[in-house]
Scaffold this active site. Sequence first.
Site: not given
Length: 315
Positions: A8, A12, A143
């Site tokens: 990843g 961000q 989540y």
Amino acid sequence: MKNVLVIGATGQIGSELTMKLRKTYPNGDIVAGYITGAEPKGELLESGPAEIVDITNPAQIAAAVEKYNIDTIYNLAAVLSAVAEAKPQLAWHIGVGGLYNTLEVAREKKCAVFTPSSIGSFGPGTPKVNTPQDTIQRPTTIYGVTKVTGELLSDYYAKRFGVDTRSVRFPGLISYVTPPGGGTTDYAVDIYYSAVKGEKFYCPLKPGTFMDMMYMPDALRAAIEIMEADPSKLIHRNSFNIASMSFDPEMIAAKIKEHVPGFEMEYKLDPLRQSIADSWPDSLDDTCAREEWGWRPQYDLEAMTIDMLDHLKSK
Ligand code: AKB
């Protein structure tokens, strides 16, 4: 830590963490793992190796680990809270299935693993203010369910197989580099972009919605320091509460107004994000991280606001 795989790496956290790891460990290979459609660009691409590593594909993880003799994996693949509510199956597939794939490769190839948890691992039954390290974790979002599962699975692999798993519970992360996507805390990033563009900001959360937040440089340091910590001092592993500031929309807007006097904010509530935020703590107690591995934040709301506005203006 010498050779690191960041899964990843174009997201961000990953886009900044990969660069910081390359500066911290200049003699190692810091591999930017990315998926098709999210290719690394610019400095991230030019400053070190990059490989396609889809976390849902264990063979790709194993191939990268073998090729670069990886000793540490940073697993940053995630579907953030608000998007996860729209795609719960995908959130589980990536958050839990992906972590399982990573831990299995780490078990076989003897790698350490960092997988961030979140303030989202808590739920409405958790003490809301100064949330303790060890407390009720019954989240009501998918989540949060993936994050609690991730904490438990990571601890299990440490205890059962000796895999060196460690992590922190990140608050909302604020950065001027790569924008977040689909989180509940994202408003605290978007607000700075609106202020710098001279636009009115429409806030999706109501006044009085407090959440822990953190400036990215502190978060990156935490991710590296926990993996470098002396294991004999760690009582906890997955995951440590860390904190640096807690604010509500009124407080951040007032702070921005001190530096951008014409800044205006109006409330335009997003019921999904509001309900998620209402189920999360207002502030975490990070005493265990401070005591077990010396965690100390460097940025408060004032210091972060000055730095964010400076960087976004020059961007
Ligand atoms: C989100 O809002 O989903 C994330 C988080 C707090 O984990 N930023």
